[in-house]
Design a protein around this motif. Structure first.
Motif, PDB file in Angstrom:
ATOM      1  N   VAL A 207     -35.551  17.898 -14.357  1.00 54.47           N
ATOM      2  CA  VAL A 207     -36.814  17.090 -15.059  1.00 54.47           C
ATOM      3  C   VAL A 207     -36.294  15.600 -15.111  1.00 54.47           C
ATOM      4  O   VAL A 207     -35.593  15.330 -16.023  1.00 54.47           O
ATOM      5  CB  VAL A 207     -37.424  17.323 -15.966  1.00 54.47           C
ATOM      6  CG1 VAL A 207     -38.827  16.651 -16.436  1.00 54.47           C
ATOM      7  CG2 VAL A 207     -37.952  18.721 -15.635  1.00 54.47           C
TER       8      VAL A 207
ATOM      9  N   ARG B 179     -43.127  18.442 -23.734  1.00 58.81           N
ATOM     10  CA  ARG B 179     -44.159  17.498 -23.538  1.00 58.81           C
ATOM     11  C   ARG B 179     -45.229  18.439 -22.704  1.00 58.81           C
ATOM     12  O   ARG B 179     -44.980  19.510 -22.278  1.00 58.81           O
ATOM     13  CB  ARG B 179     -43.957  16.349 -22.694  1.00 58.81           C
ATOM     14  CG  ARG B 179     -42.909  15.350 -23.200  1.00 58.81           C
ATOM     15  CD  ARG B 179     -42.164  14.260 -22.233  1.00 58.81           C
ATOM     16  NE  ARG B 179     -41.780  14.923 -21.059  1.00 58.81           N
ATOM     17  CZ  ARG B 179     -41.217  14.602 -19.980  1.00 58.81           C
ATOM     18  NH1 ARG B 179     -41.360  13.165 -19.746  1.00 58.81           N
ATOM     19  NH2 ARG B 179     -40.670  15.205 -18.953  1.00 58.81           N
ATOM     20  N   PRO B 180     -46.411  17.956 -22.572  1.00 60.98           N
ATOM     21  CA  PRO B 180     -47.521  18.630 -21.945  1.00 60.98           C
ATOM     22  C   PRO B 180     -47.135  19.092 -20.346  1.00 60.98           C
ATOM     23  O   PRO B 180     -47.274  20.439 -20.145  1.00 60.98           O
ATOM     24  CB  PRO B 180     -49.003  17.909 -21.912  1.00 60.98           C
ATOM     25  CG  PRO B 180     -48.686  17.144 -23.186  1.00 60.98           C
ATOM     26  CD  PRO B 180     -47.321  17.037 -23.424  1.00 60.98           C
ATOM     27  N   GLN B 181     -46.588  18.114 -19.855  1.00 65.78           N
ATOM     28  CA  GLN B 181     -46.124  18.428 -18.301  1.00 65.78           C
ATOM     29  C   GLN B 181     -45.012  19.451 -18.176  1.00 65.78           C
ATOM     30  O   GLN B 181     -44.669  20.207 -17.393  1.00 65.78           O
ATOM     31  CB  GLN B 181     -45.764  17.237 -17.512  1.00 65.78           C
ATOM     32  CG  GLN B 181     -44.548  16.420 -18.166  1.00 65.78           C
ATOM     33  CD  GLN B 181     -45.105  15.206 -19.219  1.00 65.78           C
ATOM     34  OE1 GLN B 181     -46.076  15.228 -20.078  1.00 65.78           O
ATOM     35  NE2 GLN B 181     -44.500  14.184 -19.145  1.00 65.78           N
ATOM     36  N   ASP B 182     -44.024  19.280 -19.477  1.00 68.19           N
ATOM     37  CA  ASP B 182     -42.978  20.262 -19.338  1.00 68.19           C
ATOM     38  C   ASP B 182     -43.437  21.762 -19.600  1.00 68.19           C
ATOM     39  O   ASP B 182     -42.936  22.595 -19.311  1.00 68.19           O
ATOM     40  CB  ASP B 182     -41.869  19.841 -20.702  1.00 68.19           C
ATOM     41  CG  ASP B 182     -41.336  18.434 -20.478  1.00 68.19           C
ATOM     42  OD1 ASP B 182     -41.193  18.173 -19.146  1.00 68.19           O
ATOM     43  OD2 ASP B 182     -41.123  17.815 -21.329  1.00 68.19           O
TER      44      ASP B 182
ATOM     45  N   GLU C 144     -46.300  22.887 -18.903  1.00 72.47           N
ATOM     46  CA  GLU C 144     -47.147  23.501 -17.738  1.00 72.47           C
ATOM     47  C   GLU C 144     -46.131  23.940 -16.675  1.00 72.47           C
ATOM     48  O   GLU C 144     -46.087  24.961 -15.869  1.00 72.47           O
ATOM     49  CB  GLU C 144     -47.755  22.551 -17.184  1.00 72.47           C
ATOM     50  CG  GLU C 144     -49.042  22.181 -17.942  1.00 72.47           C
ATOM     51  CD  GLU C 144     -50.270  23.174 -18.108  1.00 72.47           C
ATOM     52  OE1 GLU C 144     -49.972  24.001 -16.854  1.00 72.47           O
ATOM     53  OE2 GLU C 144     -51.121  23.129 -18.999  1.00 72.47           O
ATOM     54  N   LEU C 145     -44.777  23.090 -16.742  1.00 70.38           N
ATOM     55  CA  LEU C 145     -43.696  23.715 -15.706  1.00 70.38           C
ATOM     56  C   LEU C 145     -43.357  24.782 -15.825  1.00 70.38           C
ATOM     57  O   LEU C 145     -42.774  25.955 -15.399  1.00 70.38           O
ATOM     58  CB  LEU C 145     -42.575  22.583 -15.897  1.00 70.38           C
ATOM     59  CG  LEU C 145     -41.087  22.914 -15.054  1.00 70.38           C
ATOM     60  CD1 LEU C 145     -41.600  23.241 -13.455  1.00 70.38           C
ATOM     61  CD2 LEU C 145     -40.206  21.690 -15.047  1.00 70.38           C
TER      62      LEU C 145
END
Length: 263
Positions: free
Chosen positions: A229, A238-241, A243-244
């Protein structure tokens, strides 16, 4: 946040706190990092994910962490591994996907070795490592020790280092550093006998991504995927982390089901 009271397991006189969500196989087992606890962001996210998908989810606090008993300064990799094995064997049934964060990645790798040694290799269906820190005591901490910190270790048996995540400093004991050497895994081939997926931030100041790449070199036999990343830090919370992380777990679950369907 899950506010339900934890269960406890006595491991050699220390009450180890844990939470278990019943569900289908493969279950998910969370192994947290140094000075983190099972109510942290990623663990809570996985609990919500498991509830949504109907999967079993098991997490615990090492001694001296979170809701568990014991003194933090008495902890070592060996003792935290022993507690993790005890919780795993008492509360997890069937194949499990281990998710290890930072130091928890080291614990996960050692847990797999111990399960293999006792003939339980089929218990691990997959391994997800988040900013894994195997051998961090000898590879990341000791090389950076200042003269003053070495003197603290010699004189009082522990040293302190400022933390970016807490007003309380990190504490490293001489016992932890010495015990770390007996649990090293980056000394030869590591064979987990399961799919491995590593999530690593390239802006990680605690565990440089070069350390994750080195770990990959020690996993030549397994099916290993690493996701870097670019702007990710050590926590990857973080939100995107998150989701990953969900996508990675879902992919691991799907692979397990696919293997089961052809057996």
């Amino acid at each position: 946040m899950n506010t339900s009271p934890p269960q406890f397991l006595d491991v050699k006189g220390t009450n180890i706190a844990l939470r278990l969500r019943a569900g289908r196989e493969p279950g998910i087992v969370w192994l947290g990092g140094y000075r983190s606890d099972m109510l942290g962001t990623k663990a809570e996210w996985l609990d919500h994910y498991a509830a949504e998908k109907g999967l079993a989810f098991l997490r615990h606090d090492y001694s001296g962490h979170g809701e568990s008993g014991g003194e933090f300064r008495d902890g070592t990799i060996s003792s935290w591994l022993e507690q993790s094995l005890a919780v795993f064997r008492h509360f997890a049934s069937g194949p499990q996907i281990l998710v290890g964060s930072s130091m928890g990645g080291w614990i996960a790798l050692r847990l797999i070795q111990e399960l293999q040694r006792s003939g339980e290799r089929e218990r691990v269906a997959g391994l997800i490592l988040i900013a894994p820190a195997p051998d961090f005591t000898s590879e990341l901490v000791e090389p950076q020790l200042t003269h003053d910190q070495r003197r603290q270790l010699a004189d009082r048996g522990y040293m302190e280092e400022p933390s970016d995540y807490s007003p309380e400093p990190y504490i490293y004991t001489r016992a932890l550093l010495e015990d770390g050497k007996t649990n090293q895994v980056l000394k030869g081939v590591i064979q987990t006998d399961c799919p491995v997926h590593i999530l690593q931030g390239m802006e990680d100041r605690d565990v440089p991504y070069a350390h994750a790449l080195r770990l990959v070199d020690h996993l030549p036999v397994d099916d290993v995927t690493i996701t870097l990343v670019r702007d990710g830090d050590h926590r990857l919370s973080r939100p995107q982390d998150l989701e990953l992380l969900s996508r990675t777990v879902s992919s691991m679950v799907d692979r397990f089901k696919a293997r089961q369907s052809i057996q």
